[in-house]
Design an enzyme around this catalytic site. Structure first.
Site, mmCIF file in Angstrom:
data_model
loop_
_atom_site.group_PDB
_atom_site.id
_atom_site.type_symbol
_atom_site.label_atom_id
_atom_site.label_comp_id
_atom_site.label_asym_id
_atom_site.label_seq_id
_atom_site.Cartn_x
_atom_site.Cartn_y
_atom_site.Cartn_z
ATOM 1 N N CYS A 65 0.776 -1.349 0.099
ATOM 2 C CA CYS A 65 -0.032 0.056 0.030
ATOM 3 C C CYS A 65 0.934 1.292 -0.067
ATOM 4 O O CYS A 65 1.672 1.457 0.942
ATOM 5 C CB CYS A 65 -0.948 0.085 1.157
ATOM 6 N N CYS A 71 0.280 3.482 3.172
ATOM 7 C CA CYS A 71 0.779 2.790 4.071
ATOM 8 C C CYS A 71 2.315 3.046 4.329
ATOM 9 O O CYS A 71 2.820 3.428 5.395
ATOM 10 C CB CYS A 71 0.643 1.174 4.061
#
Length: 104
Positions: free
Chosen positions: A29, A32
């Protein structure tokens, strides 16, 4: 920050009396990775809370149980109950994360 490797570890973390913040994330991600750039500083500012990370892809049942639809998501627990949830769209800046935590 504790990295969750089993469902039992997760249950132990969220069942604590004090506030526990769980960061639901994954390895792939991009948002993230952005959160990773500033989260250590935030955890230092909020040492009154317990912190853990959990990979949403490794624990899909837990993610579904907690209604984690986007990542990263920050969930706050107390005594096993979810008391707050910062959804991925609002977890992209240090200011947004700090505001969320300061409002607890």
């Amino acid at each position: 920050m504790k990295n969750i490797n089993t469902e039992q570890e997760y249950r132990e973390q969220i069942n604590q009396e004090g506030l526990t913040v769980g960061i639901f994330t994954t390895t792939w991600c991009p948002d993230c990775k952005r959160l990773d750039m500033f989260i250590d500083e935030i955890t230092q500012e909020h040492q009154d809370k317990q912190w853990f990370t959990i990979d949403r892809d490794e624990f899909p049942e837990i993610s579904e149980e907690q209604t984690v639809m986007g990542i990263p998501s920050l969930l706050v627990f107390k005594n096993g109950e979810k008391v707050a949830h910062l959804h991925s769209a609002n977890a992209k800046t240090p200011e947004a994360v700090n505001e969320f935590l300061n409002d607890l």
